[in-house]
Scaffold this motif. Structure first.
Motif: not given
Length: 700
Positions: A388-389, A391, A416-417, A683, A688, A693, A696-697
């Motif tokens: 999903t992210d 990063s 971000t996926k 995004k 994002v 965001l 997601v975090e």
């Protein structure tokens, strides 16, 4: 259980010994590579933490595997080079598909899931399908220390961890300090079964495709670990599902097979279950086409109540709807097997591709058609692990500091996926602006996921998405398969070529190459290395299994450290210590002439031929590394004497290989706009969405 190197234990005794030693819950065939070939060095099977209820099945697996290792060893051609697609022989029928991804049934839930099936008879010791690609992931817990936390690590860890192998098993162990390896192919798609496994994944080969980091802009942009073959442990009839001896948890995969049934429930072999499905088949044949959907739903509820009553365990053997019942009925009638005709109609072929040196400059290795393919034909399925992210694949600060896995995943500029395909040999499919293949969503994908937000997808801890590679035109046998990675990827690659500069270091050599060098024949001691060091890119490692027992000849002595240390003789350790699964760092302290016969060495059988006439023994200090298991971890200095040269090798120093080059190219393949749902685009203008965001975090 104590012996010299001339140990003659039976396979059963060896497995009984190993059940107390290993940290991974499965059996392993330990495979090593000598002179760029994988060769079986010990003919050993290992296991660990196998419960007493599973012991009988595990021992039978060990006996079967041990009996076929000689056959498998003989199949490794002495003329096969590392640049070939595999050192193990495997046969692909040019006319008929031999391996399918197809629906199967989860034993404990009764739900449909996916499994790998053979469509041709496979002999014991033969390779199933084509060998897999292995991609090491370095230091995930270091770069992202919250991955183990379900609240913070979310779907990335809980989903990917089900599909990551210990690098000790499949390759890439010394790429970093904490290494797990992704296996793209059968190694990640076949289900696990502790009681009745019929296949085993072998260690990968290493091949840099002849790339030179001082000259090739593609160095480090693709994995050098490939050729991880899946070996049949026994004869498999056409239609058999492939099972590994451990739980893989792919979708709702479980350790039990349908033949065993849920605990305290009813087996598929139970006469009442067989009678139920016989009645269902009669109803389906007589009324199936005449009943409305509502009527089928009502009738299915009655059938479930009649069969299961209040027994939830029995109910779990039944599918959830009439629509799924045909698949389950087929499964039950054939007791877990599929007919070849059913596989052809309902499965997706998995062996249309093989790997080999790419015809595209700087691409490394590529995917080639194993048979002629027609326009519109599905070339390969690719179940997707969703991240999903993206990063989470960052390694440290810096634009290029990404995991190599990034290059094997699909992304989109507005999300971000990431979507990482597990298809057999699909990881070798390269980019071309004039491709001969295209992507599409498989009908087997979970359509409801297309409407989920990125946050919602982060709560899905199984695999529900599958891409298919489809031929755009007729493709000839042995033609390389390509797709279009997208304009963004192509622009990034062109910019990389413009910006690329050769690394400054000039002493790099891979461990694979250095082990072949003449200067590697006689090992230098630590003091000698101070004056004449080895290249910084290689380190010494020893194959050593530690047994903390006075019976093995260990004693305390004052060594060169100036204080008492534990000392033991190598010839008194376990025979199967000469195994890469016991490979660990070591420091060469001394070298001296010895009499191999007096020490009980069988040097010619144990190591490279060129060392057979070398009458040198070594005293080494055994060191720990991060993968060292608890039972092998040393809490005090240990020196081992009379170590044979065949037990010492060179390994790549951590972070020294091309994979860890700061200049190595990193960029996701780009999924076309028409395939990327609007709901996944979290995004806006390349940034994002703040609310998304935060979600997601919190979730990932």
């Amino acid at each position: 259980f104590r012996s010299h190197l001339t140990n003659t234990k039976t396979p059963i005794e060896l497995v009984q010994q190993k059940t107390r030693q290993q940290s991974k819950t499965h059996l392993r065939i330990s495979v090593c590579r000598t002179r760029s070939l994988l060769t079986f060095t010990n003919q050993r099977i290992t296991s660990n933490k196998i419960s007493s209820s599973n012991m009988r099945g595990s021992l039978s697996v060990a006996a079967a595997a041990a009996s076929l290792l000689t056959q498998a060893s003989a199949s490794a051609s002495s003329s096969a080079a590392a640049t070939d697609e595999s050192i193990l022989n495997y046969a692909i029928d040019e006319d008929e598909c031999g391996l399918y991804l197809a629906d199967t049934v989860d034993a404990t839930t009764g739900e449909l899931t996916m499994g790998v099936f053979t469509a041709a008879d496979v002999k014991s010791g033969a390779v199933i399908g084509v060998p897999d690609l292995v991609i090491p992931l370095l230091d995930l817990p270091v770069h992202h220390d919250d991955l183990h936390d379900h609240e913070d690590g979310g779907a990335f860890w809980w989903l990917w961890d089900d599909h990551l192998w210990d690098a000790l098993d499949v390759g890439g162990l010394f790429e970093g300090r904490h290494v797990k390896s992704a296996v793209l192919g059968v190694g990640s798609l076949a289900r696990g079964n502790m009681q009745n496994p019929n296949a085993m994944l072998l260690q990968s080969n290493w091949d840099d495709a002849g790339f030179d980091r001082t000259q090739d802009v593609g160095a480090g942009a693709f994995s050098y670990h490939h050729g991880a073959a899946v070996l049949a442990l026994n004869d498999l009839d056409a239609g058999s599902e492939v099972f590994f001896p451990h739980s893989v948890s792919f979708a709702s995969f479980e350790q039990l097979t349908l033949d065993e049934g849920p605990r305290n429930g009813m087996s598929v072999n139970d006469p009442r279950v067989q009678e139920f499905w016989r009645k269902y088949d009669e109803l389906q044949a007589k009324h199936g086409d005449k009943l409305s959907a509502d009527r089928k739903s009502q009738l299915w509820g009655i059938l479930q109540e009649t069969m299961a009553g209040s027994k939830a365990a029995t109910s779990r053997l039944l599918p959830k709807s009439w629509a799924d019942a045909n698949v389950v009925s087929e499964h039950v009638r054939h007791k877990g097997r599929r007919s070849v005709s059913w596989l052809k109609e309902n499965g997706i072929c998995m062996d249309n591709l093989r790997q080999g040196p790419s015809t595209i400059a700087q691409a490394g290795r590529g995917a080639f058609a194993t048979r002629s393919l027609s326009k519109g034909q599905v070339i390969a399925p690719a179940p997707l692990v969703h991240v999903t992210d993206g990063s989470l694949l960052d390694m440290h600060e810096g634009e290029q500091a990404k995991q190599l896995l990034m290059n094997y995943c699909f992304g989109h500029s507005e999300s971000t996926k990431l979507l990482c395909p597990l298809g057999a040999s699909t990881g070798f499919i390269n980019h071309s602006p004039k491709p001969n293949a295209v992507l599409r969503w498989s009908s087997k994908s979970n359509e409801s996921w297309m409407d989920m937000s990125v946050e919602e997808l982060g709560t899905q801890i199984d695999i529900g998405l599958i891409l298919e590679y489809v031929a755009l035109r007729p493709i000839a046998k042995d033609e390389e398969i390509t797709i279009d990675y997208g304009d963004e990827w192509e622009a990034a690659w062109e910019q990389h070529k413009l910006n690329w500069e050769a690394p400054e270091e000039d002493d790099y050599v891979s461990a694979d190459a250095y082990n072949e060098a003449d200067e590697a024949d006689i090992m230098r001691t630590y003091d000698e290395q101070l004056a004449n060091p080895y290249p910084s890119s290689v380190s010494t490692a020893c194959m050593y299994e530690h047994i903390n027992d006075e019976e093995t000849g260990q004693y305390l002595n004052v060594y060169s450290f100036g204080h008492e240390v534990l000392v033991k003789n190598y010839y008194s350790v376990e025979e199967d210590a000469l195994d890469y699964m016991f490979l660990r760092p070591c420091r060469i302290l001394d070298r001296y002439e010895v009499d191999p016969e007096e020490l009980g060495w069988d040097e010619n059988a144990r190591g490279p031929d060129r060392h057979a006439s070398m009458h040198f023994g070594y005293s080494v200090e055994i060191l720990n590394m991060d993968h060292t298991s608890i039972d092998q971890f040393l809490t005090e200095p240990l020196v081992v004497e009379n170590v044979p040269r065949s037990a010492i090798t060179f390994v790549d120093s951590a972070y020294s290989t091309d994979q860890s080059l700061e200049i190595a190219f990193r960029h996701t393949m780009m999924l076309p706009d028409e395939l990327f749902p609007e709901s996944w685009r979290n995004k806006k203008g390349g940034v994002v969405n703040d609310d998304e965001l935060l979600e997601v975090e919190d979730g990932v």
